[in-house]
Design a protein around this motif. Structure first.
Motif, PDB file in Angstrom:
ATOM      1  N   ASP A   1      20.686 -15.115 -34.601  1.00 26.54           N
ATOM      2  CA  ASP A   1      20.183 -16.489 -34.519  1.00 26.54           C
ATOM      3  C   ASP A   1      20.328 -17.205 -35.861  1.00 26.54           C
ATOM      4  N   GLU A   2      21.569 -17.272 -36.364  1.00 25.52           N
ATOM      5  CA  GLU A   2      21.778 -17.925 -37.650  1.00 25.52           C
ATOM      6  C   GLU A   2      23.189 -18.501 -37.734  1.00 25.52           C
ATOM      7  N   LEU A   3      23.277 -19.773 -38.043  1.00 25.76           N
ATOM      8  CA  LEU A   3      24.541 -20.446 -38.322  1.00 25.76           C
ATOM      9  C   LEU A   3      24.444 -20.977 -39.740  1.00 25.76           C
ATOM     10  N   GLY A   4      25.343 -20.497 -40.625  1.00 24.82           N
ATOM     11  CA  GLY A   4      25.152 -20.830 -42.029  1.00 24.82           C
ATOM     12  C   GLY A   4      26.425 -21.096 -42.801  1.00 24.82           C
ATOM     13  N   LEU A   5      26.259 -21.818 -43.895  1.00 27.25           N
ATOM     14  CA  LEU A   5      27.325 -22.110 -44.850  1.00 27.25           C
ATOM     15  C   LEU A   5      26.761 -21.882 -46.244  1.00 27.25           C
ATOM     16  N   ALA A   6      27.486 -21.136 -47.072  1.00 27.47           N
ATOM     17  CA  ALA A   6      27.036 -20.854 -48.436  1.00 27.47           C
ATOM     18  C   ALA A   6      28.162 -21.128 -49.423  1.00 27.47           C
ATOM     19  N   LEU A   7      27.793 -21.659 -50.590  1.00 30.54           N
ATOM     20  CA  LEU A   7      28.728 -21.938 -51.683  1.00 30.54           C
ATOM     21  C   LEU A   7      28.130 -21.390 -52.971  1.00 30.54           C
ATOM     22  N   ALA A   8      28.983 -20.933 -53.882  1.00 38.06           N
ATOM     23  CA  ALA A   8      28.478 -20.439 -55.172  1.00 38.06           C
ATOM     24  C   ALA A   8      29.570 -20.541 -56.221  1.00 38.06           C
TER      25      ALA A   8
ATOM     26  N   SER B   1      24.270 -21.503 -56.780  1.00 38.32           N
ATOM     27  CA  SER B   1      24.467 -21.168 -55.377  1.00 38.32           C
ATOM     28  C   SER B   1      23.703 -22.150 -54.494  1.00 38.32           C
ATOM     29  N   LEU B   2      24.266 -22.395 -53.303  1.00 36.68           N
ATOM     30  CA  LEU B   2      23.666 -23.293 -52.332  1.00 36.68           C
ATOM     31  C   LEU B   2      23.916 -22.721 -50.945  1.00 36.68           C
ATOM     32  N   ASP B   3      22.867 -22.680 -50.117  1.00 35.07           N
ATOM     33  CA  ASP B   3      22.983 -22.091 -48.785  1.00 35.07           C
ATOM     34  C   ASP B   3      22.237 -22.959 -47.782  1.00 35.07           C
TER      35      ASP B   3
END
Length: 554
Positions: free
Chosen positions: A362-369, A378-380
Motif C-alpha cells: 500500500d505505497e506509491l512513492g517517488l524519492a530523490l537524493a 533527500s526528498l521522498d
C-alpha cells in the motif's frame, strides 16, 4: 529503548578511529546517522574490524559468503585478479568496476591486501582452529526492583571449511534461563566445488528485497547511496535479534558467473534464486513456495547505475515493483532517483524493499537524493491509496571537517502528514567533535523536535584512549520532552553486543560511562548508566544500570 549491537566498537585503536569505523559502515549501507544503525548491520561487520577479509587469498565463494562485498563486486574482483594479479593497495581497488574511491575507502577497516605470493602454503592436512566468545551480564535497578540480563555468543572456526556458532540472550524482562532469544548455525564451505551449506539460522537476501530480504532493512532515504540494495544471497546468521531470520537448511552453488541458491525452513516454507553476475551488473530470478516470484537486475552503464525488481503475488494476482538509478557525476557528486509501487493487496512477510511508511505494501512513492562532498539532501513523497494517506519527508545532513581535529555534524529533517492532527514535524541535531592527538577527545551538541509540542536535549562528552589497551567514555545529557510524539533519539556508546539508541521522553538528566581494558586474548568492558527525572507532572522513577562483559579470542 532501541537496543542495537556494536561488537566492533571496543576493538578500535582510539576514539577518533571509532568514529571513522562508524562512518565507513554508514557509507557501505547508505546510512547518514548513527541513529539508523541496527543489530543486523553491526553484526555483519564486527568480525572484520579485528580480523580483516583477505581479498586476495579467498575464493569467490568465500568472498560472497562474507556479505562484506556485493556479488557484483566479487565478480569484478575475481576477474581482475585473473587478469592482473593481486590487488595490492586501496588505490588499485578503487579502479576496479563496482568499487570506486569512496566505497574502497569505506572498506579499508574491514579488508587486507595480503598477497598470495607472500604467503607460505600450508600442508593439505593442516588444521587451524579459532574460537571467538563473548559473555556479558547486566544489572538494572528501576522502581526499587533489580533485574538481570545475559548475553552469550560463540563462534568456532575449523580452517576455512567449517564454522559452528550460537548466540543466546535474555533481556531484563525475561528469565535468565531458558534464553529469551537463541540462534545457532553450522556452515560448511566447499573449496574445490564453490558451494556453501548452512544448517540452522540463515539470512536470505535476493534482488532489491521485494520478495525476500532477511535482517535489517532501512526504511526511508537518508542519502543517495541508500536507494539501491546489494544482495548477498545465503549466509549464516549469528545474531541475537533474529526477527526475520529463517531457520532450516540453505545452500549456495556457483557455476562460473551463475549462482543457484535454495532453502527450506523448518516450517516447510521453501524458496530459491538463480542469478548471473558480471563486471557490469547482475540479473536474478527469485521464487517462494507461498506464491511470490520476482525478476531483478542491476546494470552499470558508464557513470549510471540502474536497478529494479518486479514481483508478482500469484495468490492475490498483485504486481509490485521498484525502479531506480544512481548517477555518479564525479567522485564528489552523486544523485539518485527511485520510483516504487506496492499495491495494498501485495503482501510479503519477508520483504525488505526500500519504503517510507509501510513494509512494501500500500505505497506509491517517488524519492530523490543528492550527495555532494559532506552534504546529503533527500526528498521522498508517498501516497497510501488504500488508507487515503500522504506523506512528504525532506532531510539535510551536513558533516564537514572544519579542521584536522574538529568536525561538525548537522541534521535537519521535515515530515508532513496532512491527515494527522499535528501534520508538521521538524527535527534538528547539531554536534561538534574535537579530537586531541594524544587520544583524548570531546563532543557537545543539541537536538530539538517540534510536532505536538517542542522538545530539546543537550549533551556533552569526554573520551580517552591509550592505544588498544584502555579506553574510557563519559557523557552527560539533559532533556525536556513533554510529549511522546516529540521524543528524541540519540546514539549512545555501549558494550560490544548491546549498545543503544535510547529514546528520551520526560524531563531529566542521563549520565553514562563506558570502560574497556584489552589484553592479548581477553577483553574486559563495563558500562554504568543513570537516569533521573525532575519537574514531572506525574512522578517517574529513575533508573540505574550496570553491565560487565568479557570477550575471548583464541
Amino acid at each position: 529503548m532501541l537496543i542495537i549491537s556494536a561488537l566492533f566498537i571496543a576493538l578500535l585503536h582510539d576514539v577518533k578511529a571509532q568514529d571513522r569505523i562508524l562512518e565507513s559502515l554508514m557509507v557501505l549501507n547508505g546510512i547518514a546517522s548513527e541513529e539508523e544503525l541496527d543489530l543486523e548491520i553491526i553484526e555483519r561487520y564486527e568480525a572484520y574490524a579485528s580480523h580483516p577479509l583477505k581479498i586476495n587469498l579467498l575464493s569467490a565463494n568465500r568472498l560472497k559468503a562474507s556479505a562484506l562485498l556485493t556479488r557484483f563486486q566479487v565478480a569484478s574482483l575475481v576477474e581482475y585478479r585473473l587478469k592482473y594479479g593481486d590487488v595490492l593497495s586501496l588505490q588499485e581497488l578503487a579502479l576496479i568496476d563496482g568499487f570506486g574511491e569512496e566505497r574502497a575507502k569505506a572498506l579499508e577497516p574491514f579488508i587486507s591486501f595480503e598477497s598470495r605470493y607472500g604467503v607460505k602454503e600450508r600442508g593439505r592436512d593442516s588444521l587451524v582452529v579459532k574460537l571467538e566468545s563473548q559473555e556479558s551480564f547486566g544489572l538494572k535497578s528501576s522502581e526499587g526492583e533489580l533485574s538481570l540480563s545475559a548475553l552469550s555468543k560463540t563462534r568456532l572456526f575449523f580452517s576455512d571449511a567449517l564454522c559452528v556458532a550460537y548466540a543466546l540472550k535474555s533481556s531484563y524482562a525475561s528469565a535468565l534461563w531458558p534464553p529469551e532469544v537463541s540462534s545457532w548455525s553450522l556452515v560448511a564451505y566447499g573449496n574445490r566445488i564453490p558451494c556453501k551449506i548452512v544448517l540452522g539460522d540463515f539470512n536470505a537476501k535476493f534482488g532489491q528485497g521485494l520478495v525476500q530480504w532477511s535482517g535489517f532493512s532501512l526504511s526511508g532515504f537518508s542519502s543517495a547511496a541508500s536507494f539501491a540494495k546489494h544482495p548477498s544471497g545465503i549466509g549464516p546468521a549469528w545474531t541475537t535479534a533474529p526477527s526475520s531470520v529463517r531457520r532450516g537448511i540453505a545452500a549456495d552453488l556457483a557455476f562460473g558467473r551463475w549462482t543457484v541458491s535454495a532453502f527450506i525452513d523448518f516450517n516447510g516454507n521453501a524458496g530459491g534464486n538463480i542469478s548471473r553476475y558480471g563486471r557490469k551488473g547482475e540479473f536474478g530470478f527469485a521464487a517462494l513456495s507461498d506464491g511470490l516470484a520476482s525478476l531483478s537486475y542491476r546494470y552499470a552503464l558508464g557513470k549510471m547505475d540502474m536497478f529494479a525488481e518486479y514481483a508478482l503475488d500469484w495468490k492475490e494476482r498483485s504486481l509490485a515493483g521498484l525502479s531506480g538509478l544512481t548517477y555518479n557525476h564525479s567522485y564528489d557528486l552523486k544523485s539518485s532517483l527511485l520510483l516504487r509501487a506496492y499495491p495494498a493487496d501485495y503482501l510479503s512477510p519477508y520483504s525488505g524493499a526500500v519504503r517510507s511508511s509501510t513494509k512494501a505494501t500500500d505505497e506509491l512513492g517517488l524519492a530523490l537524493a543528492m550527495d555532494y562532498h559532506s552534504l546529503s539532501l533527500s526528498l521522498d513523497a508517498v501516497r497510501r491509496k488504500g488508507r487515503d494517506k500522504r506523506q512528504l519527508k525532506g532531510r539535510i545532513d551536513w558533516n564537514p571537517k572544519v579542521s584536522e581535529n574538529l568536525e561538525l555534524r548537522l541534521r535537519l529533517s521535515y515530515r508532513w502528514k496532512p491527515e494527522e492532527s499535528f501534520p508538521h514535524k521538524e527535527e534538528a541535531k547539531m554536534e561538534l567533535r574535537y579530537f586531541y592527538n594524544n587520544g583524548f577527545g570531546m563532543n557537545a551538541g543539541m537536538a530539538m523536535c517540534h510536532n505536538r509540542g517542542s522538545s530539546k536535549l543537550l549533551f556533552a562528552g569526554l573520551s580517552a584512549a591509550n592505544g588498544k589497551k584502555f579506553s574510557f567514555f563519559l557523557r552527560g545529557t539533559a532533556f525536556h520532552v513533554d510529549h511522546w510524539d516529540d521524543r528524541i533519539y540519540l546514539y549512545d556508546r555501549d558494550l560490544p553486543g548491546s549498545f543503544s539508541v535510547p529514546s528520551f521522553y520526560g524531563r531529566g538528566v542521563y549520565l553514562s560511562s563506558l570502560l574497556s581494558l584489552k589484553f592479548r586474548y581477553i577483553s574486559l568492558y563495563a558500562k554504568a548508566a543513570w537516569m533521573e527525572y525532575y519537574a514531572m507532572k506525574e512522578e517517574k522513577p529513575g533508573k540505574f544500570e550496570l553491565k560487565v562483559q568479557m570477550n575471548f579470542i583464541f
